[in-house]
Design a protein around this motif. Structure first.
Motif, PDB file in Angstrom:
ATOM      1  N   GLU A 120      62.628  35.091 -56.251  1.00 21.91           N
ATOM      2  CA  GLU A 120      61.463  35.484 -57.037  1.00 21.91           C
ATOM      3  C   GLU A 120      61.738  36.609 -58.031  1.00 21.91           C
ATOM      4  OE1 GLU A 120      58.589  33.799 -56.981  1.00 21.91           O
ATOM      5  OE2 GLU A 120      59.556  32.453 -55.542  1.00 21.91           O
ATOM      6  N   GLU A 121      62.941  37.141 -58.048  1.00 21.35           N
ATOM      7  CA  GLU A 121      63.238  38.292 -58.897  1.00 21.35           C
ATOM      8  C   GLU A 121      62.934  38.027 -60.366  1.00 21.35           C
ATOM      9  OE1 GLU A 121      66.662  41.645 -59.519  1.00 21.35           O
ATOM     10  OE2 GLU A 121      67.274  39.689 -58.778  1.00 21.35           O
ATOM     11  N   TRP A 122      63.255  36.853 -60.844  1.00 15.56           N
ATOM     12  CA  TRP A 122      63.010  36.562 -62.263  1.00 15.56           C
ATOM     13  C   TRP A 122      61.526  36.646 -62.595  1.00 15.56           C
ATOM     14  CZ3 TRP A 122      60.094  32.409 -63.967  1.00 15.56           C
ATOM     15  CH2 TRP A 122      59.760  31.455 -63.014  1.00 15.56           C
ATOM     16  N   ARG A 123      60.665  36.176 -61.688  1.00 11.83           N
ATOM     17  CA  ARG A 123      59.221  36.259 -61.945  1.00 11.83           C
ATOM     18  C   ARG A 123      58.751  37.706 -61.953  1.00 11.83           C
ATOM     19  NH1 ARG A 123      56.322  31.130 -59.287  1.00 11.83           N
ATOM     20  NH2 ARG A 123      58.214  30.076 -58.652  1.00 11.83           N
ATOM     21  N   PRO A 170      58.336  44.991 -65.877  1.00 11.05           N
ATOM     22  CA  PRO A 170      59.677  45.526 -66.129  1.00 11.05           C
ATOM     23  C   PRO A 170      59.971  46.668 -65.155  1.00 11.05           C
ATOM     24  CG  PRO A 170      58.423  45.366 -68.165  1.00 11.05           C
ATOM     25  CD  PRO A 170      57.470  45.078 -67.036  1.00 11.05           C
ATOM     26  N   PRO A 171      61.154  46.692 -64.544  1.00  8.37           N
ATOM     27  CA  PRO A 171      61.473  47.711 -63.539  1.00  8.37           C
ATOM     28  C   PRO A 171      61.262  49.143 -64.009  1.00  8.37           C
ATOM     29  CG  PRO A 171      63.163  46.021 -63.555  1.00  8.37           C
ATOM     30  CD  PRO A 171      62.236  45.725 -64.712  1.00  8.37           C
ATOM     31  N   GLU A 172      61.471  49.407 -65.299  1.00  7.22           N
ATOM     32  CA  GLU A 172      61.342  50.789 -65.784  1.00  7.22           C
ATOM     33  C   GLU A 172      59.887  51.252 -65.858  1.00  7.22           C
ATOM     34  OE1 GLU A 172      61.541  47.953 -69.196  1.00  7.22           O
ATOM     35  OE2 GLU A 172      62.838  48.348 -67.495  1.00  7.22           O
ATOM     36  N   SER A 173      58.914  50.327 -65.713  1.00  7.24           N
ATOM     37  CA  SER A 173      57.517  50.746 -65.789  1.00  7.24           C
ATOM     38  C   SER A 173      56.716  50.404 -64.539  1.00  7.24           C
ATOM     39  CB  SER A 173      56.842  50.093 -67.001  1.00  7.24           C
ATOM     40  OG  SER A 173      56.790  48.692 -66.826  1.00  7.24           O
ATOM     41  N   GLY A 174      57.327  49.711 -63.592  1.00 10.25           N
ATOM     42  CA  GLY A 174      56.596  49.291 -62.400  1.00 10.25           C
ATOM     43  C   GLY A 174      56.558  50.348 -61.317  1.00 10.25           C
TER      44      GLY A 174
END
Length: 120
Positions: free
Chosen positions: A84-87, A93-97
């Motif tokens: 599920e990583e792509w979803r 985006p990791p930098e804003s989650g």
């Protein structure tokens, strides 16, 4: 996972010694297993006996079963995270989650596909 890398781990020391003797083999005792400078030795020699005295017999087995269950759970969660990583990356985006806001919580545990890092 652990069973495939260490298939004899679930067997007791006496059982393994008997099996070695039956095959004409001399069992080898790792000297590190008696060295109190290692935390695992101190746990075996002091912590587990204290827990068994306070709580009753079977603590080591119960802890081993819990560890095996947690390992299986971790493997399953890692597999889900990989598929599920792509979803997750498209959605957040990791930098804003949440991972960015958590200051890296959950990192450094050996998980390449950490759901926290991916924004869960």
């Amino acid at each position: 996972m652990a069973a495939s890398r260490r298939p004899l781990l679930a067997l007791g020391r006496a059982t393994l010694r008997d099996a070695c003797r039956a095959q004409g083999l001399d069992p080898w005792d790792d000297p590190h297993n008696c060295d109190p400078s290692y935390a695992r030795v101190r746990v075996r020699q002091h912590a587990l006996p204290a827990l068994e005295e306070a709580l009753g017999p079977g603590i080591a087995g119960a802890l081993a079963r819990s560890a095996a269950q947690l390992s299986a759970d971790c493997d399953a969660l890692d597999a889900i995270a990989r598929t599920e990583e792509w979803r997750i990356q498209l959605a957040v985006p990791p930098e804003s989650g949440p991972a960015a806001q958590a200051g890296g919580h959950g990192r450094g545990r050996g998980h390449d596909h950490d759901p926290v890092r991916c924004g869960y």
